[in-house]
Design a protein around this motif. Structure first.
Motif, short mmCIF file in Angstrom:
data_model
loop_
_atom_site.label_atom_id
_atom_site.label_comp_id
_atom_site.label_asym_id
_atom_site.label_seq_id
_atom_site.Cartn_x
_atom_site.Cartn_y
_atom_site.Cartn_z
N ARG A 182 -12.26 62.94 163.73
CA ARG A 182 -11.63 62.68 162.43
C ARG A 182 -10.39 61.81 162.57
O ARG A 182 -9.47 61.90 161.75
CB ARG A 182 -11.25 63.99 161.72
N ASP A 183 -10.32 60.95 163.60
CA ASP A 183 -9.12 60.15 163.82
C ASP A 183 -8.84 59.22 162.64
O ASP A 183 -7.70 59.11 162.18
CB ASP A 183 -9.26 59.32 165.11
N ALA A 225 -13.63 52.14 159.38
CA ALA A 225 -12.93 50.91 159.01
C ALA A 225 -12.81 50.78 157.49
O ALA A 225 -11.77 50.35 156.97
CB ALA A 225 -13.66 49.70 159.59
N ALA A 226 -13.86 51.17 156.77
CA ALA A 226 -13.82 51.10 155.31
C ALA A 226 -12.75 52.04 154.75
O ALA A 226 -12.00 51.68 153.83
CB ALA A 226 -15.19 51.45 154.73
N ILE A 227 -12.66 53.24 155.30
CA ILE A 227 -11.64 54.20 154.84
C ILE A 227 -10.24 53.64 155.07
O ILE A 227 -9.37 53.69 154.20
CB ILE A 227 -11.81 55.55 155.56
N LEU A 228 -10.02 53.08 156.27
CA LEU A 228 -8.71 52.52 156.57
C LEU A 228 -8.41 51.28 155.71
O LEU A 228 -7.28 51.10 155.24
CB LEU A 228 -8.63 52.15 158.05
N ALA A 229 -9.43 50.43 155.51
CA ALA A 229 -9.22 49.23 154.70
C ALA A 229 -8.85 49.59 153.27
O ALA A 229 -7.98 48.95 152.65
CB ALA A 229 -10.49 48.36 154.71
N ARG A 230 -9.47 50.62 152.72
CA ARG A 230 -9.11 51.05 151.37
C ARG A 230 -7.70 51.61 151.36
O ARG A 230 -6.93 51.36 150.43
CB ARG A 230 -10.10 52.09 150.86
N GLN A 288 -9.48 51.39 173.42
CA GLN A 288 -8.14 51.56 174.00
C GLN A 288 -7.06 51.21 172.98
O GLN A 288 -6.04 51.92 172.87
CB GLN A 288 -8.00 50.66 175.23
N ALA A 289 -7.26 50.13 172.24
CA ALA A 289 -6.29 49.74 171.22
C ALA A 289 -6.19 50.80 170.13
O ALA A 289 -5.10 51.13 169.66
CB ALA A 289 -6.67 48.39 170.62
N ALA A 290 -7.34 51.36 169.73
CA ALA A 290 -7.34 52.41 168.70
C ALA A 290 -6.58 53.64 169.18
O ALA A 290 -5.83 54.26 168.42
CB ALA A 290 -8.77 52.76 168.33
N HIS A 291 -6.77 54.03 170.44
CA HIS A 291 -6.07 55.19 170.98
C HIS A 291 -4.56 54.93 171.02
O HIS A 291 -3.76 55.83 170.77
CB HIS A 291 -6.57 55.50 172.39
N VAL A 336 -5.08 59.74 155.81
CA VAL A 336 -4.34 60.77 155.06
C VAL A 336 -2.87 60.76 155.46
O VAL A 336 -1.98 60.96 154.63
CB VAL A 336 -4.97 62.16 155.29
N ALA A 337 -2.60 60.51 156.75
CA ALA A 337 -1.21 60.46 157.21
C ALA A 337 -0.44 59.35 156.51
O ALA A 337 0.75 59.49 156.21
CB ALA A 337 -1.16 60.28 158.72
#
Length: 640
Positions: A123-124, A574-579, A532-535, A130-131
């Motif tokens: 759930r990252d 990616a869609a969740i983050l883009a929104r 690695q970049a995502a982490h 949400v954060a």
């Protein structure tokens, strides 16, 4: 009593093992064994004593001892058997230095323990999105988040994790849930919230202001209803001026109609308050439920974020099994749990409690025990031989182990800072001890992979990260402006130096390495560097819009590597983050790609509709083209 050794603590009062302050998930019998050997650290605990203490009413073989000993050693990072020492023919001895201290009492009203101790996997992207909304709420811009999915998918657990993190940021968390029972009074969940708010603020007058709500009376008069709704909303908004509020409403698909009307009012009025409202509901068959229309209207609010939760991937199920049992599972067992549960976290957790799972894990543990025993003789031999080397020689070999199994002399000289003559003297010592081979001039290699592994694993996690940071910085300075041929190597070192290393440098190198590998057609390698970049981004504030580009890069690389299931999940993230960050073009790209990979028709259509709405006013030809593609996909249905 707390028994501390190294970075670990055994807490008698809480009956738990902690590493650097975080609880380590282990089975109760493993904790029983650890407490037994720690308390008897002055002597040897006999095998018979272990059997009598841990299995008092059951007849088991010594293989059970081997299994629990193995799991205990794994739990405290004792792969080399230097803490729990085997005394041949007798039993076991605890060899680490112990510091005893009194257990601290649990603070009254501590509401974070259960969530912090619970297992939480994956759930990252969801938590990041949400954060970001939580940060907006803390800044005084009220926000709404809706978590949806099938039963058991983890909506409540995710909301609990967000609440735990919100408490750590200083927010007050108030939670309530709707009842499935048809006879529940009107406003049930709101009554729970108001009572909790009044108690938190010491405001008994609030209860009198909203007496009809507490009594479960839904007044048909519009004026009376408005006054009641306004009183409730105003009280929450005023409370948020003193301290941010996170309000969690669970199982909204069961909510009564008056509660949903109040929620609709509340959702419109909290935009100027420091309030984050999180609602959870089941989306399966919602269109057939009486509450479907009302919840649909709530999701359409301008300050809303809708986050659908998906089933766990195979890797996430493996992590869940490991955290539940305290032992890394076999690939076959992980696949069996994944296939039987369909990736549903609740079903997987229930499956792990069955006799079938216990027998399967026991068999796997016995297999690992015999494998470990076979290798342990080699490990003990390596450790004894290492002690015959000089301290300076062991230090050079440890640094070489951080570089990898094979290491050029020049590179080792750069990271060690030693002159060539001194370095060659120490490597000659390792060659004579048969730890290292020299296949050609200027190149060295560990004679056996276990030699490198033993040296590397002797370091604690913090020491490994520190060594990778030193190596990465030394190599970066050495390469100067000519780092492009070495960017993948540097990205690996800076990624392994986290969380204490240079985060921005780690992100930059991982991104450059990913783009380089992708350009060369090495898509699996590209996916590794995007990961690695995502982490690294997970260690930065969550309101960083660069996360969108990284998540899209990971999704594209996985698709190019033909990892279609992983790519599908990454495009959804990616869609969740883009929104979340209002990136209309990225949302459209992710939605289109997800629509070509997913089988969930409702979810595909939902993402495409969100993308089309975000592209409502195209600013350029590219946006206009994306809008046309999304509209076409919606009209014809996503291709499979």
């Amino acid at each position: 009593m707390i028994y501390a050794f190294g970075e670990y603590e055994l807490d008698e009062r809480r009956f738990e093992l902690r590493q650097a302050g975080r609880k380590v998930r282990v089975q109760p019998k493993v904790l029983d064994l650890l407490f037994l050997v720690v308390r008897a650290r002055e002597g040897v605990v006999l095998k018979r004593e272990l059997l009598d203490a841990i299995w008092p009413d059951v007849t088991v073989s010594e293989a059970s001892i081997s299994r629990v000993i193995l799991e205990a050693r794994r739990a405290i990072g004792d792969e080399l058997q230097q803490i729990i020492v085997t005394v041949r023919g007798r039993g076991f001895r605890f060899a680490a230095t112990i510091v005893e201290k009194e257990s601290a009492p649990t603070p009254p009203g501590d509401a974070t323990g259960a969530a912090a101790d619970g297992i939480f996997v994956g759930r990252d992207a969801c938590l990041a999105a949400v954060a970001a909304r939580l940060e907006e709420a803390i800044a005084g811009r009220g926000s709404l988040v809706w978590l949806s999915g099938e039963a058991g998918i983890g909506k409540t657990r995710t909301a609990e994790e967000v609440a735990r993190r919100a408490q750590a940021r200083g927010a007050t968390v108030l939670a309530a849930h709707a009842h499935e029972t048809p006879g529940a009074p009107a406003f049930w969940m709101w009554a729970e919230l108001v009572r909790a708010l009044a108690k938190d603020r010491g405001d008994e007058a609030l209860l009198a202001k909203v007496a009809p709500l507490l009594a479960g009376v839904a007044d048909p008069s519009e004026a009376a209803q408005f006054a009641l709704f306004d009183a409730v909303t105003r009280s929450f908004r005023e409370a948020s001026q003193a301290r941010p509020l996170v309000v969690v409403l669970d199982d909204l698909h069961w909510a009564d109609e008056p509660s949903l009307r109040l929620l609709e009012f509340f959702a419109r009025e909290i935009r100027k308050g420091a309030i984050l409202l999180i609602g959870t509901y089941r989306d399966s068959g919602l269109q057939r439920e009486p509450n479907g229309h009302a919840i649909g209207g709530l999701i359409g609010q301008a300050n809303s974020l809708s986050v659908p939760l998906r089933s766990f991937s195979l890797d996430e199920i493996a992590r869940l099994v490991e955290l539940s049992g305290g032992t890394p599972p076999s690939t076959a067992f992980t696949k069996a749990v994944f296939e039987r549960s369909g990736g549903n976290p609740l079903y997987a957790e229930q499956l792990l409690k069955t006799d079938w799972a216990e027998r399967a894990m026991l068999a796997a543990a016995h297999e690992m025990t015999s494998t470990m025993d076979l290798q342990q003789g080699l490990i003990e031999t390596i450790c004894r031989h290492l002690e015959t080397m000089t301290e300076a020689g062991r230090e050079v070999l440890t640094l070489a182990a951080v570089l990898g199994r094979e290491f050029p002399l020049g590179k080792l000289g750069v990271v060690s800072g030693l002159a060539s003559e001194a370095l060659l003297d120490r490597l000659d010592e390792a060659v004579r001890a048969n730890f290292v081979l020299q296949p050609k001039e200027g190149l060295f290699r560990f004679a056996h992979v276990l030699v490198r592994d033993v040296l590397y694993k002797r370091l604690s996690s913090a020491e490994r990260a520190q060594r990778h940071r030193v190596v990465g910085e030394a190599l970066l300075a050495h390469y100067g402006d000519a780092i492009e041929p070495h960017v993948g190597e540097l990205a690996d070192h800076f990624a392994r130096a986290l969380p204490g290393g240079d985060l921005e440098r780690a992100i930059d190198l991982a991104t450059r390495a990913a783009e380089q590998a992708g350009g060369l057609g090495r898509h699996r390698e590209a996916a590794k560097h995007w990961q690695q970049a995502a982490h690294a981004f997970a260690l930065l504030p969550h309101n960083d819009a660069r996360r969108v580009a990284v998540q899209l890069g990971l999704a594209r690389a996985r698709l190019a590597a033909d990892q279609r299931d992983d790519a599908r999940d990454s495009f959804l993230d990616a869609a969740i983050l883009a929104r979340t960050f209002a990136r209309a073009g990225d949302l459209a790209e992710a939605a289109l790609a997800y629509a070509g990979l997913a089988s969930d028709v409702a979810q595909r259509r939902s993402l495409l509709e969100q993308a089309l709405a975000a592209l409502d006013e195209p600013a350029d030809a590219k946006a206009s083209g994306l809008k046309a593609r999304v509209a076409t996909a919606l009209s014809k249905g996503p291709a499979r």
